[in-house]
Design an enzyme around this catalytic site. Structure first.
Site, short mmCIF file in Angstrom:
data_model
loop_
_atom_site.label_atom_id
_atom_site.label_comp_id
_atom_site.label_asym_id
_atom_site.label_seq_id
_atom_site.Cartn_x
_atom_site.Cartn_y
_atom_site.Cartn_z
N CYS A 119 0.81 -1.23 0.00
CA CYS A 119 0.00 0.00 0.00
C CYS A 119 0.84 1.27 0.00
O CYS A 119 0.30 2.38 0.01
CB CYS A 119 -0.95 -0.02 1.20
SG CYS A 119 -2.01 -1.48 1.22
N HIS A 162 -2.62 7.96 6.21
CA HIS A 162 -2.87 6.65 5.60
C HIS A 162 -4.27 6.20 6.00
O HIS A 162 -5.02 5.70 5.16
CB HIS A 162 -1.81 5.65 6.06
CG HIS A 162 -1.86 4.34 5.36
ND1 HIS A 162 -1.80 4.23 3.98
CD2 HIS A 162 -1.97 3.06 5.83
CE1 HIS A 162 -1.86 2.95 3.64
NE2 HIS A 162 -1.97 2.22 4.74
N GLU A 218 -0.83 5.25 13.67
CA GLU A 218 -0.52 6.47 12.91
C GLU A 218 -0.77 7.71 13.76
O GLU A 218 0.02 8.67 13.71
CB GLU A 218 -1.34 6.53 11.63
CG GLU A 218 -0.95 7.71 10.74
CD GLU A 218 -1.60 7.68 9.38
OE1 GLU A 218 -1.14 8.45 8.50
OE2 GLU A 218 -2.55 6.90 9.17
N LYS A 250 -9.50 8.16 2.48
CA LYS A 250 -9.97 6.79 2.30
C LYS A 250 -11.38 6.62 2.83
O LYS A 250 -12.06 5.64 2.48
CB LYS A 250 -9.03 5.81 2.99
CG LYS A 250 -7.69 5.59 2.29
CD LYS A 250 -6.89 4.50 3.00
CE LYS A 250 -5.54 4.25 2.31
NZ LYS A 250 -4.58 5.36 2.56
N HIS A 271 -9.78 2.07 0.07
CA HIS A 271 -8.34 1.87 0.06
C HIS A 271 -7.92 1.28 -1.29
O HIS A 271 -8.23 0.14 -1.60
CB HIS A 271 -7.95 0.93 1.19
CG HIS A 271 -6.48 0.82 1.44
ND1 HIS A 271 -5.53 1.41 0.61
CD2 HIS A 271 -5.78 0.20 2.42
CE1 HIS A 271 -4.33 1.14 1.08
NE2 HIS A 271 -4.46 0.41 2.18
N PHE A 317 1.99 -3.58 3.96
CA PHE A 317 2.38 -4.88 4.48
C PHE A 317 3.90 -5.05 4.36
O PHE A 317 4.52 -4.58 3.41
CB PHE A 317 1.69 -6.00 3.70
CG PHE A 317 0.22 -6.18 4.04
CD1 PHE A 317 -0.38 -5.45 5.04
CD2 PHE A 317 -0.54 -7.11 3.35
CE1 PHE A 317 -1.72 -5.61 5.36
CE2 PHE A 317 -1.89 -7.30 3.65
CZ PHE A 317 -2.48 -6.55 4.66
#
Length: 414
Positions: A164, A304, A315, A337, A342, A401
């Site tokens: 991502c 994010h 975050e 998002k 996403h 990831f």
């Protein structure tokens, strides 16, 4: 060689909330969700039956019928968004050497629809049913490859695949190419099209997706107490980056300046972020240092903000660590998002465009569906309604990831 300044001169977008930059930005500022029931396949037996799909896309506007058959959706999306960005930047009449023009895209998964299609064809009819175009259609480097062929870009050309964070890394590396004098123009951003049975099924198996199937527009709710997972999105967003000197010389329209880029790795877990936010902190700190500014000069963070428990708390903790008191006394944070879902490898690209537009227009898009702050989520997330604000400097975060992190800094041109 002295570091060259890098500016944004063109934008293109194909998103779940709009099929152009203008449409996507208007929807984001209005707080409209692009999440709806899945139409791409019959999802009735899936725990998650919603996604943020592209709507009313006609590839025939960009490709002839024969070419359409040769490109997976992610590549079609990338071509469409790149055409808008190319036209917006006026590059057709620009006098650049082809060898000094490159393309780097972020693509997390690539041609999953094509792979699934021909696997099924093989099971039903054997090897003769597998198309010779399957491999060129599905491999991720044909995203930037097809853009290079379309526009005659003979400089650097490759795909970044870092989950991502892919398109944030692509933008950051493109910025470096120009800053270090290796290229003069870069077409960059990201594309993704993973709303397929295996795409949705894989994330369902991980229990990563929201199952708020009866209220799809309320399913993506970053930093909210009642979030239950992310919503898968798709689309493409493209930015044209140029050296400031070259852009000014040709009289190009300039949206904003790309000021800095940071990156790091948690080196912790295959999917979960490090709980103390160390990787996210390092990425933001490096980007701010690279931009030559102080944290207090940043007005806005496009987070994010995935709408997952682990990301949102971590975050928030990282932002508070980097910005200190400023995080509670002036810094605006939002997750778009909440509207787009996403977009995986393309997430950072659409968010970079929203970052640029926030700087250009003095408007911060909201985090919609923010009704009750989640545990540990105590910043100003611009809840539910866009806010007029002077945004001189802004940053965008992406985390993926494997613990891979990226941050870009965008600001007003001075």
């Amino acid at each position: 060689m002295a570091k060259r300044r890098v500016v944004v001169t063109g934008l293109g977008a194909l998103t779940p909330v709009g099929n152009s930059v203008a449409a996507a930005w208007e929807a984001a500022c209005a707080g409209r969700s692009g999440v709806a029931p899945i139409t791409r396949f019959d999802a009735k037996d899936f725990p998650t039956r919603i996604a943020a799909e592209i709507k009313n896309f006609d590839p025939g506007q960009y490709l002839d019928a024969k070419e359409i058959k040769k490109h997976d959706l992610f590549s079609q999306y990338a071509i469409a968004a790149s055409q808008e960005a190319w036209d917006d930047a006026g590059l057709a009449t620009a006098n650049y050497q082809q060898e000094r023009m490159g393309c780097i895209l972020g693509i997390g998964i690539g041609g999953l629809p094509v792979l699934e299609k021909f696997h099924q064809a093989y099971l039903e009819g054997g090897i003769r049913k597998v198309s010779p175009f399957m491999i060129p259609a599905m491999i991720s480097n044909l995203g930037p490859g097809n853009i290079a062929i379309r526009f005659g870009l003979k400089g650097i050309n490759y795909t970044v695949t870092s989950a991502c964070t892919s398109s944030t890394h692509a933008i950051g590396e493109s910025y470096r190419m120009i800053s270090e004098g290796l290229q003069d123009v870069m077409i960059t951003g990201g594309s993704e099209s993973a709303v397929t049975p295996m795409g949705i099924g894989g994330f369902c198996a991980m229990k990563a997706l929201s199952t708020r199937n009866e209220e799809p527009e309320k399913a993506s709710r970053p930093f909210d107490r009642d979030r239950d997972g992310f919503v898968l999105g798709e689309g493409a967003s493209i930015l044209v980056l140029e050296s400031l000197e070259s852009a000014q010389k040709r009289g190009a329209k300039i949206y904003a300046e790309v000021m800095g880029y940071g990156f790091s790795c948690d080196a912790f877990h295959i999917t979960a972020p490090c709980g103390d936010g160390a990787g996210a902190i390092a990425s933001m700190q490096l980007a701010i240092k690279n931009a030559g500014i102080s944290p207090e000069q940043v007005n806005y963070v496009n987070a994010h903000g995935t709408s997952t428990d682990a990301n949102d708390k971590t975050e928030t903790l990282a932002i508070k660590s980097v910005f200190g008191e400023w995080s509670k006394n002036g810094l605006l944070v939002s997750s778009t998002k909440s509207m787009t879902g996403h977009l995986l490898g393309a997430a950072g690209a659409v968010e970079a465009i929203f970052l640029v537009m926030a700087v250009k227009n003095g408007v911060v898009p909201p985090t919609i569906n923010h009704e009750n702050p989640g545990e540990g989520c105590d910043l100003d997330y611009v809840p539910n309604k866009a806010r007029q604000a002077k945004v001189k400097v802004a940053i965008s975060n992406s985390f993926g990831f494997g613990g891979t992190n990226g941050t870009i800094v965008v600001g007003e041109l001075k």
